[in-house]
Design an enzyme around this catalytic site. Structure first.
Site, PDB file in Angstrom:
ATOM      1  CB  ALA A  13      -0.914   0.001   1.226  1.00  0.00           C
ATOM      2  CB  ALA A  17       3.908  -1.093  -3.518  1.00  0.00           C
ATOM      3  CG  ASN A 105      12.597  -0.445   8.729  1.00  0.00           C
ATOM      4  OD1 ASN A 105      11.468  -0.310   9.191  1.00  0.00           O
ATOM      5  ND2 ASN A 105      13.091   0.369   7.827  1.00  0.00           N
ATOM      6  CD  GLN A 112       8.316  -9.003   5.732  1.00  0.00           C
ATOM      7  OE1 GLN A 112       9.123  -8.696   4.866  1.00  0.00           O
ATOM      8  NE2 GLN A 112       7.198  -8.319   5.951  1.00  0.00           N
ATOM      9  CB  VAL A 129      13.248  -2.716  -1.617  1.00  0.00           C
ATOM     10  CG1 VAL A 129      13.209  -1.236  -1.978  1.00  0.00           C
ATOM     11  CG2 VAL A 129      13.258  -3.579  -2.867  1.00  0.00           C
ATOM     12  CG  ASN A 131      16.959   1.965   2.767  1.00  0.00           C
ATOM     13  OD1 ASN A 131      17.846   1.280   2.282  1.00  0.00           O
ATOM     14  ND2 ASN A 131      16.375   2.971   2.118  1.00  0.00           N
ATOM     15  CG  ASP A 159      22.667   3.223  -4.627  1.00  0.00           C
ATOM     16  OD1 ASP A 159      22.336   4.283  -4.084  1.00  0.00           O
ATOM     17  OD2 ASP A 159      22.330   2.106  -4.179  1.00  0.00           O
ATOM     18  CG  HIS A 187      20.923   1.627  -0.689  1.00  0.00           C
ATOM     19  ND1 HIS A 187      21.008   2.410  -1.810  1.00  0.00           N
ATOM     20  CD2 HIS A 187      19.753   1.963  -0.100  1.00  0.00           C
ATOM     21  CE1 HIS A 187      19.939   3.181  -1.901  1.00  0.00           C
ATOM     22  NE2 HIS A 187      19.162   2.937  -0.862  1.00  0.00           N
TER      23      HIS A 187
HETATM   24  P1  NAD Z   1       6.033   3.880   2.346  1.00  0.00           P
HETATM   25  O1  NAD Z   1       5.974   4.327   3.763  1.00  0.00           O
HETATM   26  O2  NAD Z   1       5.353   4.678   1.302  1.00  0.00           O
HETATM   27  O3  NAD Z   1       5.501   2.380   2.226  1.00  0.00           O
HETATM   28  C1  NAD Z   1       5.929   1.384   3.089  1.00  0.00           C
HETATM   29  C2  NAD Z   1       4.771   0.443   3.310  1.00  0.00           C
HETATM   30  O4  NAD Z   1       5.259  -0.655   4.075  1.00  0.00           O
HETATM   31  C3  NAD Z   1       3.617   1.070   4.085  1.00  0.00           C
HETATM   32  O5  NAD Z   1       2.402   0.866   3.378  1.00  0.00           O
HETATM   33  C4  NAD Z   1       3.636   0.325   5.410  1.00  0.00           C
HETATM   34  O6  NAD Z   1       2.345   0.176   5.990  1.00  0.00           O
HETATM   35  C5  NAD Z   1       4.219  -1.007   4.960  1.00  0.00           C
HETATM   36  N1  NAD Z   1       4.744  -1.844   6.042  1.00  0.00           N
HETATM   37  C6  NAD Z   1       5.297  -1.465   7.210  1.00  0.00           C
HETATM   38  N2  NAD Z   1       5.612  -2.542   7.949  1.00  0.00           N
HETATM   39  C7  NAD Z   1       5.257  -3.620   7.237  1.00  0.00           C
HETATM   40  C8  NAD Z   1       5.303  -5.015   7.455  1.00  0.00           C
HETATM   41  N3  NAD Z   1       5.797  -5.527   8.607  1.00  0.00           N
HETATM   42  N4  NAD Z   1       4.849  -5.845   6.506  1.00  0.00           N
HETATM   43  C9  NAD Z   1       4.337  -5.354   5.357  1.00  0.00           C
HETATM   44  N5  NAD Z   1       4.226  -4.047   5.092  1.00  0.00           N
HETATM   45  C10 NAD Z   1       4.696  -3.183   6.019  1.00  0.00           C
HETATM   46  O7  NAD Z   1       7.605   3.698   2.020  1.00  0.00           O
HETATM   47  P2  NAD Z   1       8.295   3.549   0.592  1.00  0.00           P
HETATM   48  O8  NAD Z   1       8.650   4.891   0.085  1.00  0.00           O
HETATM   49  O9  NAD Z   1       7.493   2.627  -0.252  1.00  0.00           O
HETATM   50  O10 NAD Z   1       9.671   2.858   1.034  1.00  0.00           O
HETATM   51  C11 NAD Z   1       9.700   1.560   1.558  1.00  0.00           C
HETATM   52  C12 NAD Z   1      11.124   1.201   1.988  1.00  0.00           C
HETATM   53  O11 NAD Z   1      11.998   1.163   0.863  1.00  0.00           O
HETATM   54  C13 NAD Z   1      11.769   2.191   2.964  1.00  0.00           C
HETATM   55  O12 NAD Z   1      12.497   1.456   3.944  1.00  0.00           O
HETATM   56  C14 NAD Z   1      12.708   2.987   2.085  1.00  0.00           C
HETATM   57  O13 NAD Z   1      13.751   3.579   2.832  1.00  0.00           O
HETATM   58  C15 NAD Z   1      13.197   1.884   1.182  1.00  0.00           C
HETATM   59  N6  NAD Z   1      13.833   2.303  -0.090  1.00  0.00           N
HETATM   60  C16 NAD Z   1      14.919   1.605  -0.497  1.00  0.00           C
HETATM   61  C17 NAD Z   1      15.532   1.921  -1.694  1.00  0.00           C
HETATM   62  C18 NAD Z   1      16.743   1.179  -2.160  1.00  0.00           C
HETATM   63  O14 NAD Z   1      17.336   1.581  -3.175  1.00  0.00           O
HETATM   64  N7  NAD Z   1      17.163   0.110  -1.517  1.00  0.00           N
HETATM   65  C19 NAD Z   1      15.024   2.957  -2.483  1.00  0.00           C
HETATM   66  C20 NAD Z   1      13.905   3.651  -2.040  1.00  0.00           C
HETATM   67  C21 NAD Z   1      13.313   3.314  -0.825  1.00  0.00           C
HETATM   68  C1  LMR Z   2      17.125   6.104  -1.886  1.00  0.00           C
HETATM   69  O1  LMR Z   2      18.293   5.821  -2.119  1.00  0.00           O
HETATM   70  O2  LMR Z   2      16.523   6.999  -2.513  1.00  0.00           O
HETATM   71  C2  LMR Z   2      16.374   5.326  -0.836  1.00  0.00           C
HETATM   72  O3  LMR Z   2      17.207   4.433  -0.169  1.00  0.00           O
HETATM   73  C3  LMR Z   2      15.634   6.199   0.119  1.00  0.00           C
HETATM   74  C4  LMR Z   2      16.572   6.907   1.061  1.00  0.00           C
HETATM   75  O4  LMR Z   2      16.353   6.819   2.274  1.00  0.00           O
HETATM   76  O5  LMR Z   2      17.512   7.546   0.593  1.00  0.00           O
END
Ligand code: NAD
Ligand code: LMR
Length: 334
Positions: A13, A17, A105, A112, A129, A131, A159, A187
């Site tokens: 949600a 996603a 987190n 999971q 994904v 963080n 990146d 990352h």
């Molecule tokens: P968001 O807050 O819009 O969405 C996260 C969703 O995860 C929410 O709907 C929340 O209710 C849900 N959630 C929380 N705990 C959960 C659980 N235990 N099981 C299932 N769902 C759960 O955040 P977003 O912008 O979609 O980002 C999600 C994550 O991805 C963050 O940790 C962000 O830092 C990370 N991210 C990583 C990268 C990368 O390159 N690795 C890039 C962007 C974002």
């Molecule tokens: C990104 O690289 O954009 C994501 O990991 C979100 C963040 O916290 O920087």
């Protein structure tokens, strides 16, 4: 037509996603003739939002979707899955480092990881994904000992894409003419974006990025810090973390796992460091250059590493070692 594969997206949600799901259901990730059973997991308060997402997927009227299951229960979500895209977790806000999210987190990835171990197919491919992605991926690996470690990876493709885009922009060429950049390590802001082995096509001629850019002080200075800090810059501007570019990177990463990388090309992904050829400590999830064949990655070997690179690669490994220790303290006291 092939048998459907079961693909789980957690955090379904959330904002990443929302950008990702259309690309998957359209067939851009697993192929235009691969039917899908889509499983969407989020937490209980988000179920009404998830219902709207399910309606929209249905309204796309796309032929590959055989079934959409939305749930707040891990036991249902992880059952017999072929692919797990673990996005669900808390994003950082302005002023935070990604490792500040460990406390909130890491327990998600512990739980999971256990669910994967108990319920998923042993062939499942897992992309982390949420963080801090590398250390969360390591947590999931530890909690799912019955699934090969090699089936897990974490996202550093964003990146990698950022590094390609910076070089392409600087040289005024299309970004797909830049190949073989590398993201080493975490990352995080200690990652090392390395173009020592990268190539670019300029006016029809392939050359090294070093020769094309001809500006070592930029390549060793602003280029690196721009890529390292790009996530923070997006958060500062949008007040939300990157989502469209993250979803694109997830699609690139998974499509390469599914279909392989072209001959002579590599991509960056966070994978288990056991036995790597670059003297990075074992038992970290570290971003390396990898090539992929038959859905299996291998680290690109024999790249020459100069002293500048070696220092940067060590510094990001050191941060990952510290994160691993912090995560294990949180997890043992949880
Ligand atoms: P968001 O807050 O819009 O969405 C996260 C969703 O995860 C929410 O709907 C929340 O209710 C849900 N959630 C929380 N705990 C959960 C659980 N235990 N099981 C299932 N769902 C759960 O955040 P977003 O912008 O979609 O980002 C999600 C994550 O991805 C963050 O940790 C962000 O830092 C990370 N991210 C990583 C990268 C990368 O390159 N690795 C890039 C962007 C974002
Ligand atoms: C990104 O690289 O954009 C994501 O990991 C979100 C963040 O916290 O920087």
């Amino acid at each position: 037509m092939a048998e459907p594969i079961k693909v789980l997206v957690t955090g379904a949600a959330g904002q990443i996603a929302y950008s990702l799901l259309y690309t998957i259901v359209k067939g851009d990730v697993f192929g235009k003739d691969q039917p899908l059973i889509l499983v969407l997991l989020d937490i209980t308060p988000m179920l009404p939002v998830l219902e709207g997402v399910v309606m929209e997927i249905c309204d796309c009227a796309l032929p590959l979707v055989r079934e959409v299951i939305s749930t707040d229960k891990e036991e249902e979500a992880f059952k017999d899955i072929d692919v797990a895209i673990l996005v669900g977790s808390m994003p950082r806000r302005e002023g935070m480092e990604r490792k500040d999210l460990l406390q909130a987190n890491s327990k998600i990835f512990k739980s999971q990881g256990y669910a994967l171990d108990k319920l998923a197919k042993k062939t499942v491919k897992v992309l982390v994904v949420g963080n801090p992605a590398n250390t969360n991926c390591l947590t999931a690996i530890k909690c799912a000992p019955s699934i090969p470690k090699e089936n897990f990876s974490c996202l550093t493709r964003l990146d990698h894409n950022r590094a390609k885009a910076q070089i392409a922009y600087r040289l005024g060429v299309p970004s797909n003419d830049v190949k073989n950049v590398i993201i080493w390590g975490n990352h995080s802001s200690t990652q090392y974006p390395d173009v020592s082995h990268a190539v670019v096509k300029v006016k029809g001629k392939q050359m090294s990025v070093l020769d094309a850019v001809k500006d070592d002080s930029w390549l060793r200075g602003d280029f690196i810090t721009t890529v390292q800090n790009r996530g923070a810059a997006v958060i500062k501007a949008r007040k939300l973390s990157s989502a469209m570019s993250a979803a694109k990177a997830i699609s690139d990463h998974l499509r390469d796992i599914w279909f392989g990388t072209p001959e002579g090309e590599w991509v960056s992904m966070g994978v288990i460091s056991d036995g790597n050829p670059y003297n990075i400590p074992n038992d970290l999830v570290y971003s390396f250059p990898v090539q992929i064949k038959n859905k299996a990655w291998s680290i690109v070997e024999c790249l020459k590493i100069n002293d500048f690179s070696c220092e940067k690669m060590k510094a990001t490994a050191k941060e990952l070692t510290e994160e691993k220790e912090t995560a294990s303290e949180f997890l043992s006291s949880a």
